[in-house]
Structure formats: structure tokens, C-alpha cells
Design an enzyme around this catalytic site. Structure first.
Site, PDB file in Angstrom:
ATOM      1  N   CYS A  97       1.001  -1.350   0.097  1.00 22.55           N
ATOM      2  CA  CYS A  97       0.024  -0.027  -0.005  1.00 22.55           C
ATOM      3  C   CYS A  97       0.720   1.271  -0.097  1.00 22.55           C
ATOM      4  O   CYS A  97       1.915   1.397   0.769  1.00 22.55           O
ATOM      5  CB  CYS A  97      -0.859  -0.115   1.143  1.00 22.55           C
ATOM      6  SG  CYS A  97      -1.658   1.548   1.520  1.00 22.55           S
ATOM      7  N   GLU A  98       0.617   2.118  -0.874  1.00 23.62           N
ATOM      8  CA  GLU A  98       1.426   3.589  -1.004  1.00 23.62           C
ATOM      9  C   GLU A  98       1.249   4.359   0.208  1.00 23.62           C
ATOM     10  O   GLU A  98       1.920   5.357   0.409  1.00 23.62           O
ATOM     11  CB  GLU A  98       1.243   4.074  -2.336  1.00 23.62           C
ATOM     12  CG  GLU A  98      -0.320   4.658  -2.583  1.00 23.62           C
ATOM     13  CD  GLU A  98      -0.245   5.369  -3.800  1.00 23.62           C
ATOM     14  OE1 GLU A  98      -1.213   6.298  -4.073  1.00 23.62           O
ATOM     15  OE2 GLU A  98       0.231   4.946  -4.960  1.00 23.62           O
ATOM     16  N   HIS A  99      -0.024   4.129   0.959  1.00 28.54           N
ATOM     17  CA  HIS A  99      -0.226   5.196   2.042  1.00 28.54           C
ATOM     18  C   HIS A  99       0.410   4.530   3.229  1.00 28.54           C
ATOM     19  O   HIS A  99       0.891   5.490   4.208  1.00 28.54           O
ATOM     20  CB  HIS A  99      -1.935   5.032   2.446  1.00 28.54           C
ATOM     21  CG  HIS A  99      -2.427   5.528   1.038  1.00 28.54           C
ATOM     22  ND1 HIS A  99      -3.765   4.950   0.608  1.00 28.54           N
ATOM     23  CD2 HIS A  99      -2.273   6.435   0.030  1.00 28.54           C
ATOM     24  CE1 HIS A  99      -4.142   5.569  -0.459  1.00 28.54           C
ATOM     25  NE2 HIS A  99      -3.342   6.447  -0.770  1.00 28.54           N
ATOM     26  N   HIS A 100       0.625   3.381   3.508  1.00 27.08           N
ATOM     27  CA  HIS A 100       1.167   2.939   4.979  1.00 27.08           C
ATOM     28  C   HIS A 100       2.187   2.100   4.503  1.00 27.08           C
ATOM     29  O   HIS A 100       2.951   1.581   5.699  1.00 27.08           O
ATOM     30  CB  HIS A 100       0.075   2.054   5.764  1.00 27.08           C
ATOM     31  CG  HIS A 100      -1.033   2.836   5.987  1.00 27.08           C
ATOM     32  ND1 HIS A 100      -2.342   3.125   5.091  1.00 27.08           N
ATOM     33  CD2 HIS A 100      -1.337   4.015   6.927  1.00 27.08           C
ATOM     34  CE1 HIS A 100      -3.110   3.728   5.664  1.00 27.08           C
ATOM     35  NE2 HIS A 100      -2.714   4.466   6.869  1.00 27.08           N
ATOM     36  N   GLN A 120      -4.919  -0.493  -4.899  1.00 26.64           N
ATOM     37  CA  GLN A 120      -5.220  -1.586  -5.889  1.00 26.64           C
ATOM     38  C   GLN A 120      -6.090  -1.249  -7.090  1.00 26.64           C
ATOM     39  O   GLN A 120      -5.951  -1.632  -8.076  1.00 26.64           O
ATOM     40  CB  GLN A 120      -6.364  -2.486  -5.072  1.00 26.64           C
ATOM     41  CG  GLN A 120      -6.626  -3.673  -5.631  1.00 26.64           C
ATOM     42  CD  GLN A 120      -7.497  -4.526  -4.624  1.00 26.64           C
ATOM     43  OE1 GLN A 120      -7.352  -4.665  -3.510  1.00 26.64           O
ATOM     44  NE2 GLN A 120      -8.552  -5.168  -4.963  1.00 26.64           N
ATOM     45  N   HIS A 132      -5.823  -5.998   2.818  1.00 23.42           N
ATOM     46  CA  HIS A 132      -4.969  -4.950   2.796  1.00 23.42           C
ATOM     47  C   HIS A 132      -4.718  -4.879   4.293  1.00 23.42           C
ATOM     48  O   HIS A 132      -5.469  -4.514   4.912  1.00 23.42           O
ATOM     49  CB  HIS A 132      -5.512  -3.776   2.490  1.00 23.42           C
ATOM     50  CG  HIS A 132      -5.807  -3.530   0.811  1.00 23.42           C
ATOM     51  ND1 HIS A 132      -5.264  -2.466   0.355  1.00 23.42           N
ATOM     52  CD2 HIS A 132      -6.451  -4.313   0.122  1.00 23.42           C
ATOM     53  CE1 HIS A 132      -5.513  -2.497  -0.901  1.00 23.42           C
ATOM     54  NE2 HIS A 132      -6.394  -3.552  -1.127  1.00 23.42           N
ATOM     55  N   CYS A 177      -3.062  -2.695   5.873  1.00 20.88           N
ATOM     56  CA  CYS A 177      -3.308  -1.410   6.445  1.00 20.88           C
ATOM     57  C   CYS A 177      -4.561  -1.260   7.149  1.00 20.88           C
ATOM     58  O   CYS A 177      -5.172  -0.465   7.917  1.00 20.88           O
ATOM     59  CB  CYS A 177      -2.985  -0.189   5.447  1.00 20.88           C
ATOM     60  SG  CYS A 177      -4.173  -0.238   4.008  1.00 20.88           S
TER      61      CYS A 177
END
Length: 207
Positions: free
Chosen positions: A98-101, A139, A167, A169
Site C-alpha cells: 500500500c502506498e499510504h502505509h 489496488q 490490505h 493497513c
């Protein structure tokens, strides 16, 4: 500009114009900083080699930045004896982050296309999925990238892709719902325009 170059031009520049890559020593120093920030001592025996291990692991996790998915689809075959129905790969393992976490996205991908006058080795489709997965992702973006790459490179009558993944996250932090899966789809051409083709694709996944 050919179709592949055009597709690349449409992808956001941050995918291809990343800042100068830090050295391995700088990357390992960053890991030591994070260990200390977490509250541990990066110099203790059990952690002394951890920065090097993490950097080597990142080289595997994100090797997709060093690969070109379009090249995987350049070798095609035209001797298909008139075959013009669906070609499908089911249950392709997906391991992304995940690019956020920057935690894991784990699941399965199912992809199909209807060839017009050429087919590609089936392993190459799996490689395209793997290359995009081995990057920091959402995704939704990954699903669209895979479909658009196959469409641009092979010019099929249609492409269908479904990714189902969990995910971390969401499953291991934050709301902590471990049994929730995210499903994303992308349909082009005959899969988008003909409900019967979409239904066949979905039925073949379930079967």
C-alpha cells in the site's frame, strides 16, 4: 509516438521521474532511524544487521520499478489457427504494498483477453501483474494499469481483470477488520460492451 509511448506519457510523471535514488548506506541509516524512533536500540545484537536485511527485502518488494511491463508483451504469436475466444489466467498471486502505509496487500488476480490476430505467452500476463504489484500501489490504480497495458500492447477485442486482496493497513491496524477483502475490476472492449462476456468471465472465476 506509438501506442506504448502514448500510454507511458499518460501515466503520471512521478512513476518515471523519481528523485535521485539514495545510496544503500543512506537507506540503511534510514532504517536505523526508524528502529530508534520505534523505541529500540539499532546497535543491539539482534538488530545490528536488520538495516541491511530490510534494504535487501525492499529490493525484492519493489523490484517492479526496475522492470518494464510493456517489454513482457512484445513477443507475440500469430499462428493461433483462428482462435478468437477468451484466454484466461486465474488465481495469480498478488503481493504488493500500500502506498499510504507501506504494508502488504495480499490476494489473487484473474485476467482474460480476447485476441484479435496475436496471442502472448501466458506467463507474460502474470509477469505484467507482478511488475505492477512490485511497486507502491493502490489496488484501483494497479488494476487499471494492468488492463491498459494489455490493451495497448496486444490490441485485443477486450480485456477483463479482477483483483481480490486483503490490505494489512486495514486488517492489522486502524479499523482492524481481518476478514475484509477489496475487489476491483476493469473491463474493456467486448467484456465492457457485452454482458454475456462479463458473465462468462465471472463464472469462470467462480468455477
Amino acid at each position: 509516438m506509438n501506442a506504448v509511448d502514448g500510454l507511458r506519457a499518460r501515466v503520471s510523471k512521478d512513476q518515471f521521474e523519481a528523485p535521485q535514488k539514495p545510496s544503500r548506506e543512506e537507506a540503511e541509516a534510514a532504517v536505523r532511524t526508524l528502529i530508534a524512533w520505534a523505541g529500540d536500540n539499532p546497535a543491539r545484537e539482534g538488530l545490528i544487521d536488520t538495516p541491511g536485511r530490510v534494504v535487501r527485502a525492499y529490493e525484492e518488494f519493489f523490484e517492479g520499478y526496475n522492470e518494464d511491463p510493456y517489454k513482457e508483451l512484445t513477443r507475440t504469436f500469430e499462428e493461433v489457427e483462428g482462435y478468437n475466444d477468451m484466454v484466461m489466467l486465474r488465481d495469480i498471486s498478488v503481493e504488493s504494498h500500500c502506498e499510504h502505509h507501506m504494508v502488504a496487500i495480499l490476494g489473487k488476480a484473474h485476467v482474460a483477453y480476447v485476441p484479435t490476430n496475436k496471442v502472448v505467452g501466458i506467463s507474460k500476463l502474470a509477469r505484467v501483474i507482478e511488475i505492477y504489484a512490485k511497486r507502491l500501489q493502490t489496488q484501483e490504480t494497479m488494476t487499471a494499469q494492468i488492463a491498459e497495458t494489455i490493451t495497448s500492447a496486444l490490441k485485443p477485442a477486450g480485456v477483463a481483470i479482477l483483483i481480490e486482496a486483503k490490505h494489512q493497513c486495514m486488517t492489522t491496524r486502524g479499523i482492524k477488520k481481518p476478514d475484509v477483502a477489496t475487489i476491483t475490476t476493469q473491463f474493456t472492449g467486448v467484456f465492457r460492451d457485452d454482458p454475456r462476456m462479463e458473465a462468462r468471465f465471472m463464472q469462470m472465476i467462480r468455477s
